[in-house]
Write a protein that holds these residues in place. Structure first.
Motif, PDB file in Angstrom:
ATOM      1  N   GLY A  59     -23.455 -44.094   8.191  1.00  0.00           N
ATOM      2  CA  GLY A  59     -22.518 -44.388   9.265  1.00  0.00           C
ATOM      3  C   GLY A  59     -22.247 -43.176  10.127  1.00  0.00           C
ATOM      4  N   VAL A  60     -22.065 -42.032   9.479  1.00  0.00           N
ATOM      5  CA  VAL A  60     -21.832 -40.788  10.217  1.00  0.00           C
ATOM      6  C   VAL A  60     -23.062 -40.450  11.065  1.00  0.00           C
ATOM      7  N   ARG A  61     -24.247 -40.653  10.519  1.00  0.00           N
ATOM      8  CA  ARG A  61     -25.473 -40.385  11.287  1.00  0.00           C
ATOM      9  C   ARG A  61     -25.551 -41.264  12.538  1.00  0.00           C
ATOM     10  N   TRP A  62     -25.241 -42.560  12.379  1.00  0.00           N
ATOM     11  CA  TRP A  62     -25.269 -43.471  13.534  1.00  0.00           C
ATOM     12  C   TRP A  62     -24.237 -43.063  14.583  1.00  0.00           C
ATOM     13  N   LEU A  63     -23.039 -42.716  14.148  1.00  0.00           N
ATOM     14  CA  LEU A  63     -21.991 -42.348  15.099  1.00  0.00           C
ATOM     15  C   LEU A  63     -22.279 -41.004  15.758  1.00  0.00           C
ATOM     16  N   ALA A  64     -22.874 -40.079  15.019  1.00  0.00           N
ATOM     17  CA  ALA A  64     -23.274 -38.803  15.612  1.00  0.00           C
ATOM     18  C   ALA A  64     -24.390 -39.019  16.635  1.00  0.00           C
ATOM     19  N   ARG A  65     -25.303 -39.909  16.320  1.00  0.00           N
ATOM     20  CA  ARG A  65     -26.378 -40.257  17.260  1.00  0.00           C
ATOM     21  C   ARG A  65     -25.781 -40.839  18.539  1.00  0.00           C
ATOM     22  N   HIS A  66     -24.820 -41.732  18.383  1.00  0.00           N
ATOM     23  CA  HIS A  66     -24.139 -42.314  19.543  1.00  0.00           C
ATOM     24  C   HIS A  66     -23.481 -41.225  20.377  1.00  0.00           C
ATOM     25  N   GLU A  67     -22.767 -40.333  19.730  1.00  0.00           N
ATOM     26  CA  GLU A  67     -22.068 -39.258  20.437  1.00  0.00           C
ATOM     27  C   GLU A  67     -23.058 -38.379  21.206  1.00  0.00           C
ATOM     28  N   GLN A  68     -24.164 -38.047  20.575  1.00  0.00           N
ATOM     29  CA  GLN A  68     -25.144 -37.173  21.219  1.00  0.00           C
ATOM     30  C   GLN A  68     -25.873 -37.876  22.359  1.00  0.00           C
ATOM     31  N   LEU A  69     -26.438 -39.059  22.086  1.00  0.00           N
ATOM     32  CA  LEU A  69     -27.281 -39.736  23.077  1.00  0.00           C
ATOM     33  C   LEU A  69     -26.500 -40.435  24.178  1.00  0.00           C
ATOM     34  N   ASN A  70     -25.397 -41.044  23.827  1.00  0.00           N
ATOM     35  CA  ASN A  70     -24.691 -41.894  24.782  1.00  0.00           C
ATOM     36  C   ASN A  70     -23.493 -41.231  25.456  1.00  0.00           C
ATOM     37  N   ILE A  71     -23.019 -40.117  24.897  1.00  0.00           N
ATOM     38  CA  ILE A  71     -21.859 -39.434  25.484  1.00  0.00           C
ATOM     39  C   ILE A  71     -22.257 -38.038  25.974  1.00  0.00           C
ATOM     40  N   LEU A  72     -22.631 -37.152  25.055  1.00  0.00           N
ATOM     41  CA  LEU A  72     -22.900 -35.766  25.430  1.00  0.00           C
ATOM     42  C   LEU A  72     -24.100 -35.610  26.358  1.00  0.00           C
ATOM     43  N   GLN A  73     -25.177 -36.309  26.055  1.00  0.00           N
ATOM     44  CA  GLN A  73     -26.381 -36.158  26.875  1.00  0.00           C
ATOM     45  C   GLN A  73     -26.107 -36.510  28.338  1.00  0.00           C
ATOM     46  N   PRO A  74     -25.609 -37.703  28.644  1.00  0.00           N
ATOM     47  CA  PRO A  74     -25.382 -38.013  30.059  1.00  0.00           C
ATOM     48  C   PRO A  74     -24.209 -37.255  30.671  1.00  0.00           C
ATOM     49  N   ALA A  75     -23.174 -36.965  29.897  1.00  0.00           N
ATOM     50  CA  ALA A  75     -21.990 -36.317  30.457  1.00  0.00           C
ATOM     51  C   ALA A  75     -22.183 -34.827  30.683  1.00  0.00           C
ATOM     52  N   MET A  76     -22.972 -34.192  29.843  1.00  0.00           N
ATOM     53  CA  MET A  76     -23.105 -32.737  29.933  1.00  0.00           C
ATOM     54  C   MET A  76     -24.532 -32.291  30.205  1.00  0.00           C
ATOM     55  N   TYR A  77     -25.423 -32.595  29.302  1.00  0.00           N
ATOM     56  CA  TYR A  77     -26.753 -32.011  29.351  1.00  0.00           C
ATOM     57  C   TYR A  77     -27.598 -32.520  30.516  1.00  0.00           C
ATOM     58  N   ASP A  78     -27.321 -33.712  31.017  1.00  0.00           N
ATOM     59  CA  ASP A  78     -28.046 -34.225  32.176  1.00  0.00           C
ATOM     60  C   ASP A  78     -27.429 -33.752  33.489  1.00  0.00           C
ATOM     61  N   ASP A  79     -26.278 -33.098  33.418  1.00  0.00           N
ATOM     62  CA  ASP A  79     -25.616 -32.592  34.615  1.00  0.00           C
ATOM     63  C   ASP A  79     -26.318 -31.316  35.083  1.00  0.00           C
ATOM     64  N   PRO A  80     -26.810 -31.293  36.333  1.00  0.00           N
ATOM     65  CA  PRO A  80     -27.559 -30.122  36.806  1.00  0.00           C
ATOM     66  C   PRO A  80     -26.750 -28.822  36.760  1.00  0.00           C
ATOM     67  N   HIS A  81     -25.462 -28.867  37.064  1.00  0.00           N
ATOM     68  CA  HIS A  81     -24.640 -27.657  37.037  1.00  0.00           C
ATOM     69  C   HIS A  81     -24.502 -27.120  35.612  1.00  0.00           C
ATOM     70  N   PHE A  82     -24.302 -28.024  34.667  1.00  0.00           N
ATOM     71  CA  PHE A  82     -24.194 -27.608  33.273  1.00  0.00           C
ATOM     72  C   PHE A  82     -25.524 -27.017  32.784  1.00  0.00           C
ATOM     73  N   ALA A  83     -26.609 -27.636  33.186  1.00  0.00           N
ATOM     74  CA  ALA A  83     -27.932 -27.149  32.778  1.00  0.00           C
ATOM     75  C   ALA A  83     -28.156 -25.720  33.281  1.00  0.00           C
ATOM     76  N   ILE A  84     -27.743 -25.433  34.509  1.00  0.00           N
ATOM     77  CA  ILE A  84     -27.867 -24.088  35.049  1.00  0.00           C
ATOM     78  C   ILE A  84     -27.023 -23.104  34.234  1.00  0.00           C
ATOM     79  N   LEU A  85     -25.795 -23.517  33.915  1.00  0.00           N
ATOM     80  CA  LEU A  85     -24.926 -22.651  33.100  1.00  0.00           C
ATOM     81  C   LEU A  85     -25.525 -22.382  31.730  1.00  0.00           C
ATOM     82  N   MET A  86     -26.111 -23.401  31.127  1.00  0.00           N
ATOM     83  CA  MET A  86     -26.721 -23.237  29.805  1.00  0.00           C
ATOM     84  C   MET A  86     -27.929 -22.300  29.871  1.00  0.00           C
ATOM     85  N   ARG A  87     -28.734 -22.440  30.911  1.00  0.00           N
ATOM     86  CA  ARG A  87     -29.895 -21.545  31.055  1.00  0.00           C
ATOM     87  C   ARG A  87     -29.435 -20.111  31.292  1.00  0.00           C
TER      88      ARG A  87
END
Length: 89
Positions: A59-87
């Motif tokens: 259950g924790v694995r499924w919910l962590a997957r949801h958090e990573q793929l469906n929340i963090l990825q589109p909200a942060m990592y797909d954001d061009p400004h955030f990507a520049i900051l991370m680089r």
């Protein structure tokens, strides 16, 4: 989601999950441009179903997957400004 499941159990959780969409626009959701509030994802159902059967680690694995793929990825990592900051970091 976690508190609702804890309070009402899996059957009511699954019955009401889609109804969360009715709250859209009334909940402060600052990432609304990249993550749609109350979107029902398979990972959510799978996570809580696993928890309900006592398979907590799955259950924790499924919910962590949801958090990573469906929340963090589109909200942060797909954001061009955030990507520049991370680089730059």
């Amino acid at each position: 989601l976690h508190m609702f499941y804890k309070e009402f159990g899996l059957q009511r959780f699954e019955r009401c999950l889609k109804e969360r969409e009715q709250l859209r626009g009334t909940v402060r959701w600052p990432i609304g441009d990249s993550v749609r509030f109350a979107a029902v994802k398979d990972e959510i159902r799978s996570g809580f179903r696993a928890i309900d059967t006592g398979t907590l680690s799955e259950g924790v694995r499924w919910l962590a997957r949801h958090e990573q793929l469906n929340i963090l990825q589109p909200a942060m990592y797909d954001d061009p400004h955030f990507a520049i900051l991370m680089r730059a970091n």
